[in-house]
Write a protein that holds these residues in place. Structure first.
Motif, mmCIF file in Angstrom:
data_model
loop_
_atom_site.group_PDB
_atom_site.id
_atom_site.type_symbol
_atom_site.label_atom_id
_atom_site.label_comp_id
_atom_site.label_asym_id
_atom_site.label_seq_id
_atom_site.Cartn_x
_atom_site.Cartn_y
_atom_site.Cartn_z
ATOM 1 N N ALA A 83 45.933 -12.512 -2.148
ATOM 2 C CA ALA A 83 45.950 -11.583 -1.162
ATOM 3 C C ALA A 83 46.866 -10.489 -1.710
ATOM 4 O O ALA A 83 46.808 -9.373 -1.326
ATOM 5 N N GLU A 84 48.006 -10.984 -2.491
ATOM 6 C CA GLU A 84 48.941 -9.908 -2.741
ATOM 7 C C GLU A 84 48.316 -9.197 -4.071
ATOM 8 O O GLU A 84 48.922 -7.923 -4.117
ATOM 9 N N LEU A 85 47.313 -9.474 -4.437
ATOM 10 C CA LEU A 85 46.805 -8.459 -5.616
ATOM 11 C C LEU A 85 45.371 -7.856 -5.249
ATOM 12 O O LEU A 85 44.758 -8.574 -4.587
ATOM 13 N N SER A 86 45.112 -6.808 -5.584
ATOM 14 C CA SER A 86 43.933 -6.003 -5.585
ATOM 15 C C SER A 86 43.064 -6.789 -6.561
ATOM 16 O O SER A 86 43.325 -7.492 -7.461
ATOM 17 N N VAL A 129 41.500 -5.563 -9.159
ATOM 18 C CA VAL A 129 41.805 -5.002 -10.426
ATOM 19 C C VAL A 129 43.074 -5.659 -11.035
ATOM 20 O O VAL A 129 43.377 -6.120 -11.978
ATOM 21 N N GLU A 130 44.231 -6.016 -10.051
ATOM 22 C CA GLU A 130 45.397 -6.414 -10.411
ATOM 23 C C GLU A 130 45.165 -8.069 -10.684
ATOM 24 O O GLU A 130 45.854 -8.505 -11.692
ATOM 25 N N MET A 165 43.003 -8.121 -14.370
ATOM 26 C CA MET A 165 43.473 -7.434 -15.489
ATOM 27 C C MET A 165 44.202 -8.534 -16.434
ATOM 28 O O MET A 165 43.986 -8.390 -17.678
ATOM 29 N N LEU A 180 32.001 -9.457 -0.475
ATOM 30 C CA LEU A 180 33.135 -10.297 -0.566
ATOM 31 C C LEU A 180 34.397 -9.401 -0.184
ATOM 32 O O LEU A 180 35.133 -9.894 0.654
ATOM 33 N N ALA A 181 34.385 -8.251 -0.778
ATOM 34 C CA ALA A 181 35.466 -7.425 -0.338
ATOM 35 C C ALA A 181 35.318 -6.622 0.953
ATOM 36 O O ALA A 181 36.109 -6.150 1.474
ATOM 37 N N GLY A 182 33.918 -6.560 1.274
ATOM 38 C CA GLY A 182 33.569 -5.521 2.585
ATOM 39 C C GLY A 182 33.772 -4.158 2.437
ATOM 40 O O GLY A 182 34.176 -3.357 3.183
ATOM 41 N N ARG A 183 33.607 -3.819 0.882
ATOM 42 C CA ARG A 183 33.713 -2.265 0.498
ATOM 43 C C ARG A 183 32.555 -2.019 -0.523
ATOM 44 O O ARG A 183 32.242 -2.706 -1.377
ATOM 45 N N PRO A 222 39.043 -12.724 1.925
ATOM 46 C CA PRO A 222 39.591 -11.672 2.806
ATOM 47 C C PRO A 222 38.463 -11.846 3.910
ATOM 48 O O PRO A 222 38.787 -11.278 5.070
ATOM 49 N N GLY A 223 37.352 -12.183 3.712
ATOM 50 C CA GLY A 223 36.328 -12.332 4.819
ATOM 51 C C GLY A 223 35.951 -13.498 5.259
ATOM 52 O O GLY A 223 36.429 -14.605 4.470
ATOM 53 N N PRO A 224 34.969 -13.886 6.342
ATOM 54 C CA PRO A 224 34.519 -15.075 6.576
ATOM 55 C C PRO A 224 33.410 -15.624 5.569
ATOM 56 O O PRO A 224 32.510 -15.441 5.855
#
Ligand code: ZN
Lengths: 313, 339
Positions: free
Chosen positions: B20-23, B25-26, B29, B57-60, B115-117
């Motif tokens: 969760a602490e990383l996006s 891409v983070e 990489m 998965l990301a909701g975006r 991040p999601g269910p």
């Protein structure tokens, strides 16, 4: 490093889907308490019906009226129903081969417990009290000990057929922007605009996303940029956005903050919309209660020379 | 002209935790850097890049475009994306190399499932007219398949527990409570975040980049009818057909990396592929140990290839799946040069 930020993110979408002739007949049939299948050229009856034969890919249109009783072909006991599922008390997921059908329909079976369910058991449709022409018009299945129900050819013609469904969905996420954007947002709370510098090409990205898109390297060195900058390009917005309390026309611009190697975007205020120009020097305007610049206004400095920002267009 | 294509490097994240602490891409990489380091290649040396991930998965929307920052996509690169497991991105890259348009390819995939269910998120890939409105979650559908196998006499609950225990290297006593009966916690994959990447290279280029390349002798993917009630859930004809087209049945394999997120699905796959006890199945632990959705299939190819790189296998099968109850299946046969 500040603790990573998180926020609830709700994604909701009411997709409106149109139905073909076969799906329309099936869902309209459910509304009228009838289950229709479709018969393939080789004599199999598919329930729920599809428009094309899954084996031959031939178009199929011959509708058949199958039974509202059937046989469980496999099942699974769901002791903890989830949001949106057919029953909110423990139930069995079942595949049911309705009498007269050769394939099985997925739905829920209302039963007192897993010991009351087995493959091969006889079940019957329980209709929803209010039906609209959707798979949920079948509320669920229930155990049944009666005879096989009647199966007849059906023209699939109904008055006022259902032409479409609205497929509503909602998913609840916990969004986290990650390390780099957390740092950016945290700095905004102190009214600071902070970018990150690439260790290789030394460009400063704002807002930072954690990586240099040119070098493919992680960025980590934080650099405060702005609060002044230069308009590199802009547009005039003439359509008022819903729920947005800004009078049109207004100007939306790309702004190269001093010290940054990437322009961010923001609204320009404090100047008539038709006087905004490339090269205009602006500064961030913070208002009470917001955690980001409300807009950017002219600083009064002379315009920036084109050569100083042409790389950032 | 037929070109020989090989997997020459593989890297993956440690999947056992939420990131969760990383996006995205983070998270991705370091894996990209590791796989490039293994070959000494730089981003600019890669002829073609292909990735797999899912916005759900990301909701975006278009979430994969941000991940491209980690690749170094400027100046412009030749790039493509599949909204599927990275194994299918690897297939696209393999085609690109076969045509001669490229000599090297970077394939990566990633998924943040936390991040999601996830069980609910995956319902959105189901038939939107007849199935998705009922919200049958991924465990429920796998449980229907498991019960069908039990009824057919292909397995039973202790045998399923043994699959989970073997994968985790633990004893089957820790199989846990029912999630959706007959599947218990130990029959289901963990929910986690992760990423994976491989590098493909053609012919002599592969030999320059890797001491013992894992040659892709065949690769194919097939799909079942989408309606679950049409299928025989105890079998996987699409896996068998893909395996036949990939050349699996021409010679025995010593290793099989099977993408079976549920213990019961390993039973189906073993049967469909005709694997007997002489084949080492999922020495990596498989998807029951780490299941970053959208990367877990690519990881099977990577794990199989890495065993060939290390000299622990000479001929290996890699399988990837996508969709409910093994709906879509990809099979690759990998070989190392004779020693
Ligand atoms: Zn850079």
């Amino acid at each position: 490093m500040p603790e990573v930020l998180t926020a609830p993110l709700v994604v909701e979408f009411p997709f409106t889907r149109s139905l073909g002739p076969v799906q329309s007949a099936f869902l309209t049939g459910l509304r009228e308490r009838a289950v229709l299948g479709v018969r393939t050229a080789d004599g199999r009856t598919l329930v729920p019906p599809v428009e094309y034969d899954p084996v031959t890919a031939e178009e199929i249109r011959d509708l058949v009226h199958v039974g509202v009783t059937g046989t469980v072909t496999t099942w699974a006991w769901n002791h903890a129903p989830r949001r949106g599922q057919p029953l909110d008390t423990p139930f069995a997921w079942v595949l049911v081969r309705l009498d007269g059908a050769d394939t099985a329909l997925l739905h829920a079976l209302d039963a007192p417990g897993p010991e009351a369910v087995h493959t091969g058991m006889r079940v019957r449709v329980r209709w929803a009290e209010e039906r609209s022409g959707a798979i949920t018009d079948i509320a669920c299945f229930e155990p049944d000990d009666g005879d096989e129900s009647q199966v007849t050819v059906h023209a699939g013609e109904f008055e006022d057929p259902v032409a479409g469904i609205v497929a509503a969905a909602r998913l609840d996420y916990t969004y986290s922007p990650g390390r780099a954007q957390t740092a950016f947002i945290t700095a905004l709370a102190d009214r600071k605009l902070v970018g990150e510098r690439c260790p290789s090409c030394h460009k400063v990205y704002v807002p930072p996303r954690g990586a240099c898109p040119t070098c493919g390297l992680a960025t980590s060195e934080q650099v405060e940029v702005g609060p002044c900058g230069t308009v590199t390009t802009f547009c005039i917005v003439n359509i008022k956005a819903k729920n947005l309390d800004i009078e049109v026309p207004y100007v939306y611009a790309h702004i190269a903050l001093d010290g940054a190697d990437l322009a961010l975007h923001g609204r320009i205020g404090g100047i008539p919309y038709d006087q905004v120009r490339m090269g205009l020097r602006v500064e961030a305007v913070w208002t009470d209660g917001t955690r980001y610049p409300d807009h950017y206004r002219p600083t009064g400095e002379p315009d920036a020379d084109y050569d100083t920002y042409k790389e950032l267009l | 002209m037929t070109r020989e294509i090989a997997v020459v490097a593989f890297a993956q994240t440690d999947h056992r935790q939420s990131m969760a602490e990383l996006s995205e891409v983070e998270m991705l990489m370091p894996v990209l850097h590791e796989v490039l380091d293994r070959t000494g290649l730089k981003t600019a040396d890669i002829d073609f890049t292909c990735s797999g991930s899912s916005d759900y998965l990301a909701g975006r929307a278009f979430s994969f475009t941000l991940a491209l920052d980690g690749v170094g996509a400027w100046p412009p690169i030749s790039e493509s994306h599949v909204e599927m497991d990275g194994a299918w991105a690897l297939y696209e890259a393999w085609v690109k190399l076969r045509t001669g348009d490229a000599d090297t390819a970077l394939v990566y995939s990633y998924g943040k499932s936390t991040p999601g269910p996830l069980r609910d998120v995956l319902t959105r890939q189901l038939d939107p007219y007849y199935v998705a409105p009922l919200w049958p979650d991924s465990v429920a559908l796998a449980a229907l398949q498991a019960q069908a196998l039990i009824d057919a006499g292909d397995t039973d609950e202790p045998a399923l527990a043994a699959v989970g225990a073997r994968s985790r290297g633990a004893d089957s006593a820790g199989q846990g409570d029912y999630v959706v009966r007959p599947l218990r916690t130990g029959d289901c994959p963990p929910v986690g975040d992760g990423a994976a990447a491989v590098i493909l290279a053609a012919g002599e280029r592969a030999r320059e980049l890797c001491e013992r390349p894992a040659w892709i002798r065949g690769i194919d993917h097939r799909i079942e009818a989408h309606a679950l009630g049409v299928r025989d859930l105890t079998d996987s004809p699409s896996t068998r057909l893909a395996a036949e087209k990939a050349g699996l049945f021409q010679q025995p394999v010593d290793t099989a990396e099977l993408h079976a997120p549920f213990s019961s699905q390993e039973v189906v796959l073993r049967k469909a592929l005709g694997l007997d006890d002489s084949v080492r199945v999922n020495p990596s632990g498989g998807a029951l140990v780490a299941n970053p959705v959208m990367a877990a299939g690519l990881i099977r190819v990577g794990e199989a290839a890495a065993r060939i790189h290390r000299g622990e296998s000479d001929r290996a099968l890699a399988h990837a799946t996508s969709g409910p109850c093994l709906q879509q299946n990809l099979v690759a046969v990998l070989e190392g040069d004779a020693r």
